[in-house]
Design an enzyme around this catalytic site. Sequence first.
Site, mmCIF file in Angstrom:
data_model
loop_
_atom_site.group_PDB
_atom_site.id
_atom_site.type_symbol
_atom_site.label_atom_id
_atom_site.label_comp_id
_atom_site.label_asym_id
_atom_site.label_seq_id
_atom_site.Cartn_x
_atom_site.Cartn_y
_atom_site.Cartn_z
ATOM 1 N N CYS A 1 0.842 -1.191 0.000
ATOM 2 C CA CYS A 1 0.000 0.000 0.000
ATOM 3 C C CYS A 1 0.884 1.252 0.000
ATOM 4 O O CYS A 1 2.022 1.234 0.434
ATOM 5 C CB CYS A 1 -0.917 0.089 1.202
ATOM 6 S SG CYS A 1 -1.818 -1.413 1.528
ATOM 7 N N LYS B 1 8.254 -14.628 -14.991
ATOM 8 C CA LYS B 1 7.728 -13.548 -15.852
ATOM 9 C C LYS B 1 6.405 -13.969 -16.477
ATOM 10 O O LYS B 1 5.441 -13.220 -16.493
ATOM 11 C CB LYS B 1 8.698 -13.256 -16.989
ATOM 12 C CG LYS B 1 9.729 -12.238 -17.013
ATOM 13 C CD LYS B 1 9.686 -10.927 -16.404
ATOM 14 C CE LYS B 1 9.358 -10.887 -14.964
ATOM 15 N NZ LYS B 1 10.358 -10.543 -14.029
ATOM 16 N N ASN C 1 -0.214 1.311 5.996
ATOM 17 C CA ASN C 1 0.560 0.421 5.128
ATOM 18 C C ASN C 1 1.257 -0.571 6.046
ATOM 19 O O ASN C 1 1.987 -0.143 6.944
ATOM 20 C CB ASN C 1 1.559 1.276 4.333
ATOM 21 C CG ASN C 1 2.680 0.491 3.685
ATOM 22 O OD1 ASN C 1 3.738 1.031 3.443
ATOM 23 N ND2 ASN C 1 2.463 -0.758 3.391
ATOM 24 N N GLY C 2 1.004 -1.877 5.855
ATOM 25 C CA GLY C 2 1.657 -2.872 6.706
ATOM 26 C C GLY C 2 0.650 -3.889 7.210
ATOM 27 O O GLY C 2 -0.443 -4.029 6.660
ATOM 28 N N TRP D 1 -3.028 -2.575 -1.454
ATOM 29 C CA TRP D 1 -2.766 -3.952 -1.876
ATOM 30 C C TRP D 1 -3.281 -4.803 -0.729
ATOM 31 O O TRP D 1 -2.722 -4.787 0.368
ATOM 32 C CB TRP D 1 -1.278 -4.172 -2.099
ATOM 33 C CG TRP D 1 -0.949 -5.530 -2.639
ATOM 34 C CD1 TRP D 1 -0.968 -5.938 -3.939
ATOM 35 C CD2 TRP D 1 -0.551 -6.683 -1.871
ATOM 36 N NE1 TRP D 1 -0.611 -7.265 -4.034
ATOM 37 C CE2 TRP D 1 -0.351 -7.741 -2.777
ATOM 38 C CE3 TRP D 1 -0.353 -6.926 -0.516
ATOM 39 C CZ2 TRP D 1 0.043 -9.008 -2.380
ATOM 40 C CZ3 TRP D 1 0.040 -8.193 -0.106
ATOM 41 C CH2 TRP D 1 0.230 -9.222 -1.044
ATOM 42 N N LYS E 1 4.456 -3.849 -7.071
ATOM 43 C CA LYS E 1 5.865 -3.671 -7.438
ATOM 44 C C LYS E 1 6.767 -3.790 -6.219
ATOM 45 O O LYS E 1 7.868 -4.313 -6.296
ATOM 46 C CB LYS E 1 6.007 -2.296 -8.092
ATOM 47 C CG LYS E 1 7.380 -1.984 -8.595
ATOM 48 C CD LYS E 1 7.555 -2.477 -10.001
ATOM 49 C CE LYS E 1 8.979 -2.386 -10.465
ATOM 50 N NZ LYS E 1 9.350 -3.576 -11.240
ATOM 51 N N ARG F 1 2.804 0.379 -5.447
ATOM 52 C CA ARG F 1 2.755 -0.309 -4.158
ATOM 53 C C ARG F 1 1.451 -1.068 -3.955
ATOM 54 O O ARG F 1 1.273 -1.731 -2.922
ATOM 55 C CB ARG F 1 2.929 0.697 -3.018
ATOM 56 C CG ARG F 1 4.209 1.506 -3.122
ATOM 57 C CD ARG F 1 4.248 2.559 -2.052
ATOM 58 N NE ARG F 1 4.546 1.966 -0.771
ATOM 59 C CZ ARG F 1 5.762 1.779 -0.285
ATOM 60 N NH1 ARG F 1 6.807 2.184 -0.989
ATOM 61 N NH2 ARG F 1 5.951 1.231 0.876
ATOM 62 N N HIS G 1 13.833 -36.271 -13.096
ATOM 63 C CA HIS G 1 13.512 -36.569 -11.691
ATOM 64 C C HIS G 1 12.120 -36.092 -11.320
ATOM 65 O O HIS G 1 11.859 -35.771 -10.167
ATOM 66 C CB HIS G 1 14.563 -35.941 -10.772
ATOM 67 C CG HIS G 1 15.932 -36.487 -11.014
ATOM 68 N ND1 HIS G 1 16.266 -37.787 -10.746
ATOM 69 C CD2 HIS G 1 17.041 -35.913 -11.541
ATOM 70 C CE1 HIS G 1 17.536 -37.985 -11.080
ATOM 71 N NE2 HIS G 1 18.018 -36.867 -11.573
ATOM 72 N N GLU H 1 13.445 -17.444 -13.810
ATOM 73 C CA GLU H 1 13.007 -16.061 -14.030
ATOM 74 C C GLU H 1 12.021 -16.010 -15.205
ATOM 75 O O GLU H 1 11.020 -15.286 -15.152
ATOM 76 C CB GLU H 1 14.237 -15.166 -14.273
ATOM 77 C CG GLU H 1 13.963 -13.780 -14.820
ATOM 78 C CD GLU H 1 13.103 -12.890 -13.923
ATOM 79 O OE1 GLU H 1 12.789 -13.283 -12.797
ATOM 80 O OE2 GLU H 1 12.714 -11.806 -14.387
ATOM 81 N N GLU I 1 3.588 -14.155 -13.888
ATOM 82 C CA GLU I 1 3.190 -12.832 -13.375
ATOM 83 C C GLU I 1 2.226 -12.124 -14.308
ATOM 84 O O GLU I 1 1.251 -11.536 -13.861
ATOM 85 C CB GLU I 1 4.434 -11.937 -13.213
ATOM 86 C CG GLU I 1 5.284 -12.239 -12.008
ATOM 87 C CD GLU I 1 6.492 -11.326 -11.922
ATOM 88 O OE1 GLU I 1 6.737 -10.772 -10.851
ATOM 89 O OE2 GLU I 1 7.218 -11.147 -12.928
HETATM 90 C C1 G6P Z 1 7.815 -8.068 -6.080
HETATM 91 C C2 G6P Z 1 7.930 -7.624 -7.523
HETATM 92 C C3 G6P Z 1 9.058 -8.383 -8.202
HETATM 93 C C4 G6P Z 1 10.361 -8.190 -7.442
HETATM 94 C C5 G6P Z 1 10.209 -8.581 -5.966
HETATM 95 C C6 G6P Z 1 11.412 -8.130 -5.153
HETATM 96 O O1 G6P Z 1 7.397 -9.387 -6.034
HETATM 97 O O2 G6P Z 1 6.714 -7.843 -8.207
HETATM 98 O O3 G6P Z 1 9.227 -7.915 -9.525
HETATM 99 O O4 G6P Z 1 11.361 -8.964 -8.022
HETATM 100 O O5 G6P Z 1 9.069 -7.933 -5.397
HETATM 101 O O6 G6P Z 1 11.430 -6.728 -5.147
HETATM 102 P P1 G6P Z 1 12.712 -5.852 -4.928
HETATM 103 O O7 G6P Z 1 12.211 -4.445 -5.005
HETATM 104 O O8 G6P Z 1 13.238 -6.209 -3.576
HETATM 105 O O9 G6P Z 1 13.670 -6.173 -6.010
#
Ligand code: G6P
Length: 608
Positions: free
Chosen positions: A2, A484, A98-99, A74, A603, A27, A503, A480, A487
Amino acid sequence: MCGIVGIVGNRPVAPLMVDALKRLEYRGYDSAGVATLDEGVLGRRRAEGKLVNLQSRLDENPLAGTIGIGHTRWATHGVPNETNAHPHFSNDVALVHNGIIENFRELREELIEDGYEFTSQTDTEVVAHLVSRELNSGKSPPEAAFAAIKRLEGAFALAILFKNEDNLIVAARNGPPLAIGHGEGEMYLGSDAIALAPFTNVITYLEDGDWATIHRDDMQIFNENGARVERAKQLSVGSTLMVDKGNHRHFMSKEIFEQPEVIGHTLSHFLDFSEQRVSGLDKAPFDFKELDRINITACGTAYYAGLVSKYWFEKLARLPVDIDVASEFRYREAPMKKDGLSLFITQSGETADTLAGLRYCKQQGQHIGAIVNVKESTIARESDVVFQTLAGPEIGVASTKAFTCQLSTLACLAVGAARQRGTIDATREAQLVRELSEAPRYASQALKLWDEIAVIARDLQNVDHVLYLGRDTNFPLAMEGALKLKEISYIHAEGYAAGELKHGPIALIDETMPVVVIAPYDSIFEKTVSNMQEVAARGGKIILITDQKGANAAGMDDAKVIILPEMPAIITPIIYALPVQMLAYHTAVHMGTDVDQPRNLAKSVTVE
Ligand code: G6P
């Protein structure tokens, strides 16, 4: 997570707060709200969904008042709907949070016994009622806020507005960041300095345990014992401009295309091209020669960047790396040798678990290094040394350019570590520096595959599962790539070490299963070819990302092959990330998902 804002101003603040909230939407974006005080009376507008919905609500039904608080959410406790959206009210109190309040259940029971009625499912509402109860017992607004805060366990950044208090916002921080902005006859509050950039660049950051009373012309900060404390004013360099998409349809595509430039920028920060060596390490408060291992902690995409670097540190510098996701590391009670080095990789510099890991390592007497994109973030401020990635603001929730800039930085550190430890000589260092300096050029070439990958991605839009395989540094890249795709397209995907296929995951392979194989032609390429054959024999559909030699050697006639130029091994994880990002991007675009703000994500994750 948030984002929160507050303004004690001298003009109507609701539109200003919406503007500031737009900068905090990274956020969280599942609901939003603002509250103001107009002639002593609290009013609020809230809306489910993105900020545009709140904006329309305010257009239909404006909110007057020169003091206010706002929030973009959020959801943690309670579904994202209007009732659970902040600000929350309790009698004379409006509050944004926020928290997570960890002891909210017991507080809620206590307040219900006292006759308080709850209208939301949130943990936040208990705080509003607690403050209200303290006010009713005769305390002043700041005293009431302080008394309530002392009852809270968990993580919080709070902003509180009081009926009839036209010149006061109380703010408090325990965990998530809070910045106070100083204006001319106005004061501001925000989850970060970027939110406040249109108003001021003079910022005071609250420290953990701090709370503050904010008025139009001044503010006072107190610590957790209620004693006055001084916190320095700093000049923020946050841009006042809203970052825009340029000619791109999405921030994500813009950020993918920025990579040649930002990778180059980041590399030039850590490499001395004329001397052909890694620069800047001499200023670090540690020497890689003195270390017998390093510890890396991160979350999400940043964790995969760390995993790639483990291969680099161990191979090049013969330096063992312990690496964990921060949510596990923080409670693992890892024994650590004093004066060791702990590295934290983070785009935002605010991820709650990563920050908790950092604080644990500090207690264990570690040197703290941060690979961080946001220079003014909490993690940057709490680190002994900051290796800043120069990706610029990353707005798309799915990380792209921040990842390749993290890799670029880590590659430089690994080469620098190898040189300090004497595992490579000056000639090899110079060669690696030259190879790294080629990364922007190869990244530009990779981007030429954009249209071709868009066509390949058409096949992915109708599948339910995708497997990604790779070996060595391409194994973290496979994870990764799967992340992606998950997500932004919501297609289930898993990244596996190619050698692990037999395995377990091989049981999933049939003619409906696409398998993305990331395999430049290298010394272990043939091993991966065997895995591809195992997939092909069971009808799996291969998408191979390789170079021309790999394409020739694989001889997979039925595979879709994405061909990159041949390139030095050190830069393959950086460059191969681009087709992997493009594949996810195009799949999501074909499917029509919200690429930049995918469902349920944020984010910056400032809660556990
Ligand atoms: C969230 C974002 C990811 C990011 C992760 C870690 O899950 O959606 O894209 O990799 O947080 O965030 P940071 O800001 O610590 O890289």
